[in-house]
Enzyme design. Structure first.
Site, mmCIF file in Angstrom:
data_model
loop_
_atom_site.group_PDB
_atom_site.id
_atom_site.type_symbol
_atom_site.label_atom_id
_atom_site.label_comp_id
_atom_site.label_asym_id
_atom_site.label_seq_id
_atom_site.Cartn_x
_atom_site.Cartn_y
_atom_site.Cartn_z
ATOM 1 C CG HIS A 269 27.020 -29.470 -3.810
ATOM 2 N ND1 HIS A 269 26.157 -30.330 -3.174
ATOM 3 C CD2 HIS A 269 26.650 -28.221 -3.450
ATOM 4 C CE1 HIS A 269 25.291 -29.612 -2.470
ATOM 5 N NE2 HIS A 269 25.575 -28.339 -2.620
ATOM 6 C CG ASP A 327 28.393 -20.311 -3.827
ATOM 7 O OD1 ASP A 327 27.484 -19.466 -3.800
ATOM 8 O OD2 ASP A 327 28.562 -21.160 -2.946
HETATM 9 N N1 CMC Z 1 38.931 -28.130 -5.663
HETATM 10 C C1 CMC Z 1 39.802 -29.156 -5.673
HETATM 11 N N2 CMC Z 1 39.536 -30.362 -5.138
HETATM 12 C C2 CMC Z 1 38.340 -30.534 -4.559
HETATM 13 C C3 CMC Z 1 37.384 -29.506 -4.512
HETATM 14 C C4 CMC Z 1 37.711 -28.262 -5.092
HETATM 15 N N3 CMC Z 1 36.840 -27.249 -5.059
HETATM 16 N N4 CMC Z 1 36.265 -29.937 -3.861
HETATM 17 C C5 CMC Z 1 36.520 -31.212 -3.509
HETATM 18 N N5 CMC Z 1 37.757 -31.580 -3.937
HETATM 19 C C6 CMC Z 1 38.401 -32.907 -3.819
HETATM 20 C C7 CMC Z 1 38.853 -33.156 -2.393
HETATM 21 O O1 CMC Z 1 40.177 -32.737 -2.210
HETATM 22 C C8 CMC Z 1 38.694 -34.657 -2.297
HETATM 23 O O2 CMC Z 1 39.778 -35.265 -2.967
HETATM 24 P P1 CMC Z 1 40.393 -36.655 -2.452
HETATM 25 O O3 CMC Z 1 39.300 -37.652 -2.621
HETATM 26 O O4 CMC Z 1 41.578 -36.878 -3.331
HETATM 27 O O5 CMC Z 1 40.765 -36.433 -1.011
HETATM 28 C C9 CMC Z 1 37.437 -34.941 -3.132
HETATM 29 O O6 CMC Z 1 37.377 -33.874 -4.084
HETATM 30 C C10 CMC Z 1 36.150 -34.961 -2.325
HETATM 31 O O7 CMC Z 1 36.058 -33.769 -1.569
HETATM 32 P P2 CMC Z 1 35.477 -33.661 -0.114
HETATM 33 O O8 CMC Z 1 36.111 -32.509 0.580
HETATM 34 O O9 CMC Z 1 35.510 -35.002 0.555
HETATM 35 O O10 CMC Z 1 33.958 -33.335 -0.448
HETATM 36 P P3 CMC Z 1 32.885 -32.724 0.536
HETATM 37 O O11 CMC Z 1 31.578 -33.250 0.082
HETATM 38 O O12 CMC Z 1 33.264 -32.939 1.945
HETATM 39 O O13 CMC Z 1 32.990 -31.147 0.246
HETATM 40 C C11 CMC Z 1 32.654 -28.988 -0.644
HETATM 41 C C12 CMC Z 1 32.121 -30.425 -0.561
HETATM 42 C C13 CMC Z 1 31.602 -28.133 -1.365
HETATM 43 C C14 CMC Z 1 32.853 -28.422 0.750
HETATM 44 C C15 CMC Z 1 33.988 -28.978 -1.453
HETATM 45 O O14 CMC Z 1 33.759 -29.457 -2.747
HETATM 46 C C16 CMC Z 1 34.634 -27.587 -1.493
HETATM 47 O O15 CMC Z 1 35.350 -27.220 -0.564
HETATM 48 N N6 CMC Z 1 34.403 -26.803 -2.592
HETATM 49 C C17 CMC Z 1 34.917 -25.454 -2.682
HETATM 50 C C18 CMC Z 1 34.036 -24.492 -1.914
HETATM 51 C C19 CMC Z 1 32.696 -24.262 -2.571
HETATM 52 O O16 CMC Z 1 32.604 -23.970 -3.750
HETATM 53 N N7 CMC Z 1 31.610 -24.336 -1.770
HETATM 54 C C20 CMC Z 1 30.239 -24.036 -2.201
HETATM 55 C C21 CMC Z 1 29.349 -25.217 -2.136
HETATM 56 S S1 CMC Z 1 27.774 -25.000 -2.983
HETATM 57 C C22 CMC Z 1 26.954 -23.669 -2.197
HETATM 58 C C23 CMC Z 1 26.865 -23.782 -0.741
HETATM 59 O O17 CMC Z 1 26.797 -24.834 -0.128
HETATM 60 O O18 CMC Z 1 26.832 -22.731 -0.097
#
Ligand code: CMC
Length: 392
Positions: A269, A327
């Protein structure tokens, strides 16, 4: 060049003031108007929470019944709009239908579109909150080819939605109270979440003075993506794909592999760097619902618990502070309630509508609000003359 900050993804930019929802991502705290989500989930129903988000305080009993009545007044869809559905393919994704139908509401309610008038704003807010369950359930009925079921105003918000989803003209339908309570909790947990992508979309769309139906339709579009509200559907599909505890490691390795852009759905998140408090409540609800419905051996729930355990012991997830989010468990609960996977995100949209309209209303009633207009860092060609062949 320029005097602005480069902040892609708005990691460190606050776009507005708001007195609606507070999140402390390090501590895993979520408050609606100051009240902890845990207390609201335990002691309130969705209508209390709608009132709270819109009006700032929890309702007294007479305020609640007046509010409930005012909302229910708008639960029907205009028959012309009901016919709108037949323009979609039968297999249209419910979210696609909702983007269209909610946007089309703009064409029906010209009587209250003066956004500077608080009475008009309230009227639009009530219409949206009341019609979303009807629109959502009809999207499902349309998919499965059953006749639309009209709302029943003597039922509670959650019960009425289940009635419109599951009743058929040939049989009497009575919702199981366990299912009603679980759905109500899902609605409460999804009602608002400060400046997430879809709420920011609603605010940005509304900042130009666009009408609230168009703005909420924009919010639904944004919510649909798998990084946001679409994650509940994607998470359940992922659990189905993993299929067995023995394959968890394979998927964890894929999620860790930087060559592969695969992510564990329902994990991570932007704001929570601790357990999402909604995920904790959803996991509890999952236990309760499965036990009460006699589904305690649910294969996917066992798989999810094991996946969570393994991920939370893994350095990759620990070092990045990746915890299960709301989720992760909501799909398993909804599946146990008999809700098909394609409807998960649509139910999220239905629940979030109150948050969207509360945030929209807060914005447009602020005398200092401005049109949202981010800047950019230009990376294209420097100024140049068009080729001679064009200038002759
Ligand atoms: N699985 C594997 N690696 C992950 C994941 C994941 N679900 N989420 C983040 N990471 C890694 C990402 O690859 C990055 O690694 P590195 O630093 O080595 O490059 C690090 O963690 C930080 O991730 P980010 O993409 O910079 O984080 P963000 O804040 O931009 O993204 C997020 C947040 C929710 C979009 C992301 O965690 C994600 O895609 N999660 C899966 C989808 C999900 O479950 N979304 C629902 C969110 S909660 C309800 C809602 O908002 O609707």
């Amino acid at each position: 060049s320029g005097l602005f900050t480069y902040d892609p993804g708005f990691l460190s930019t606050a776009s507005n003031n708001s007195s609606i929802t507070f999140i402390d991502g390090d501590e895993g705290i979520l408050l609606y108007r100051g009240y902890p989500i845990e207390q609201l989930a335990l002691h309130c129903d969705f209508i209390d929470v709608c009132y709270l988000l819109l009006q700032g305080e929890l309702p007294m009993p007479e305020q609640k019944s007046e509010f409930d009545h005012a909302i229910k007044n708008h639960s029907m869809l205009h028959e012309q709009l009901v016919r709108f559905y037949s323009g979609f393919r039968r297999d249209a994704h419910p979210m696609a239908v909702m983007v269209g139908v909610v946007g089309a509401l703009s064409a029906f309610y010209h009587d209250a579109l003066n956004i500077s008038d608080p009475v008009h704003r309230e009227q639009s807010a009530f219409r949206l909150i009341a019609k979303l369950p009807t629109i959502t359930a009809m999207a499902y009925k349309y998919n499965i080819g059953q006749p639309f079921v009209y709302p029943q105003n003597h039922l509670s918000y959650a019960e009425n939605f289940l009635h419109m989803m599951f009743s058929v003209p040939t049989e009497k339908y009575e919702a199981n109270p366990v299912i009603v309570r679980a759905l109500d909790r899902i609605l409460i947990l999804h009602a608002d979440h400060e400046q997430n992508a879809s709420t920011s979309t609603v605010r940005l769309a509304g900042s130009s003075g666009a009408n609230p139906f168009a703005c909420v339709s924009a919010g639904i579009s944004c919510l649909w993506g798998p990084a946001h509200g679409g994650a509940n559907e994607a998470c359940l599909r992922m659990l189905e794909e993993i299929g067995d505890v023995s394959r968890i490691d394979e998927f964890i390795q894929r999620a860790k592999n930087k060559e592969d852009n695969y992510r564990l759905m329902g994990f991570g998140h932007r704001v929570y760097k601790n357990m999402d408090p909604r995920a904790k409540l959803m996991r509890e609800t999952c236990h309760e619902v499965l036990n009460e419905l006699g589904l305690h051996n649910d294969r996917l729930f066992k798989l999810a618990l094991q996946l969570e355990k393994i991920a939370l012991e893994d350095d990759y997830f620990i070092s990045r502070k990746l915890y299960p989010n709301v989720d992760f468990y909501s799909g398993i609960v909804q599946r146990a309630l008999g809700i098909p996977t394609s409807m998960f995100t649509a139910i999220f949209a239905m629940a979030r509508t109150v948050g969207w309209v509360a945030q929209w209303s807060e914005m447009v009633s602020d005398p200092d609000y401005k049109i949202g207009r981010p800047r950019q860092l230009y990376t294209g060609p420097v100024m140049r003359d068009i080729p001679i062949s064009f200038s002759q």
